[in-house]
Design an enzyme around this catalytic site. Sequence first.
Site, PDB file in Angstrom:
ATOM      1  N   CYS A 173      18.060  15.058 -43.396  1.00 56.77           N
ATOM      2  CA  CYS A 173      18.294  14.149 -42.278  1.00 56.77           C
ATOM      3  C   CYS A 173      18.222  12.671 -42.648  1.00 56.77           C
ATOM      4  CB  CYS A 173      17.315  14.466 -41.147  1.00 56.77           C
ATOM      5  SG  CYS A 173      17.349  16.201 -40.679  1.00 56.77           S
TER       6      CYS A 173
ATOM      7  N   HIS B 118      13.565   7.697 -35.267  1.00 59.14           N
ATOM      8  CA  HIS B 118      14.073   9.024 -35.616  1.00 59.14           C
ATOM      9  C   HIS B 118      13.991   9.923 -34.382  1.00 59.14           C
ATOM     10  CE1 HIS B 118      15.367  12.111 -38.306  1.00 59.14           C
ATOM     11  NE2 HIS B 118      14.295  12.856 -38.093  1.00 59.14           N
TER      12      HIS B 118
ATOM     13  N   HIS C 218      20.404  15.885 -32.504  1.00 56.74           N
ATOM     14  CA  HIS C 218      20.085  15.595 -33.901  1.00 56.74           C
ATOM     15  C   HIS C 218      21.333  15.839 -34.739  1.00 56.74           C
ATOM     16  CE1 HIS C 218      18.058  14.920 -37.528  1.00 56.74           C
ATOM     17  NE2 HIS C 218      16.916  15.500 -37.280  1.00 56.74           N
TER      18      HIS C 218
END
Length: 414
Positions: free
Chosen positions: A171, A306, A343
């Site tokens: 990520c 995040h 996400h």
Amino acid sequence: MSGEVAVTGFGVRTAFGTGADALRRGVFAGVPSFAATTRFDTGPYRTAMAGAAADGPRGVEGWALRHALAECGDEALAMAGLAPGAEAAVLLGVAGDHTSVTRYWRGAGSDGSRGPDVAGRAVPRAPDGAPMCGTSTDTERVADAVPARLTELLAGELGLTGPRLTFTNACVASAAAIIHACRLISSGRIDVAVCAGGYLVEEETFGKFDSGRALSRDGMVRPFSADRSGLLLGDGVAVVVLESAEHARRRGARPLAGVVGWGAASDAHHIAQPHPEGVGLARAARQAMRLAGDPDGAALDYVNAHGTGTKYNDGAETRGLRAAFPERAESIPVSSTKSTTGHLLEAAGVVEFVITMLALTDGVLPPTAGFTRPDPECDLDYVPNEPRRTDPRRALTVNAAFGGANTALVLERP
């Protein structure tokens, strides 16, 4: 502009659509993109929800990852005023496109009508008209599961000459690509870099997150809220053009933003959980702010977090931001745009980079959508539910990944 690295072009695609206006209608309006996906049979899984566009990989050829990357790349180069054949490094954060690999296994049933069992039940073959294993298209696409192949394809589609690098560190992959490009540009080794990231919701990764019980069961992502229950995956593809500020000036390009700081750090705490105090994230943020000439964050106006909406991430991230900015943390607005996009995995860094840049240029902070009630462990200003009109000049965007990797990038309005 005080930075050595300028952003001169971008292209972006999410479940909201293509381009900056789609982000404004969705992310900046605080409208979640989540709906039941029909790209694959979600029956075996705990949820069907994702931030996936309706015209997914089976429905529209252009939604194959290779084509989405090329489309965003064309838009970025056009905005930057760079022609095909330009000398530019290509750096891509991606895990590969596994759609055709999954279809191969789905099409491997011995009775000619059913694929192998998943979670104790037979899964139907893909519907008529969808690309099947054995076709030339599908055979070609199986190779797209190799991440470096997508980098070569992107560079070839854009007609760019220069070094090519692929980042697969989960990520933070596309954020790491941007950081590496900034290092190459600031050291004088290259003048121009095309940095990209891509992930489109597909079954293999969806199944993995489902089996890890990381997906929200109620179809919403509520970062930093007391009742947050998990993340949802989303479509994300973006390409940004970075170049030295001097190179941009010489060719008369208009800088959209400057990248004035970057940092990367690992906390080496756990394979799938962040350090509970956000040690790695704080270290990456401090590196970036020192490079930007503002170690205390005195001039920082916004943080794009995040913010996955999971129990472990959000508390740790809050503590990490407090550690990075002990005197200012409570006064800096922080929001998670994963509350609207989902996400985006390897693409999260570059898409959120574009979102952060738009926040600076538009003077609007995107909200944390779905926020319900405060969590004592998450006690910062999360811009809940509504966009905020302001006048930000500098912003920080941070990302984290499995394995303890953390990245931070500081953008400045020109």
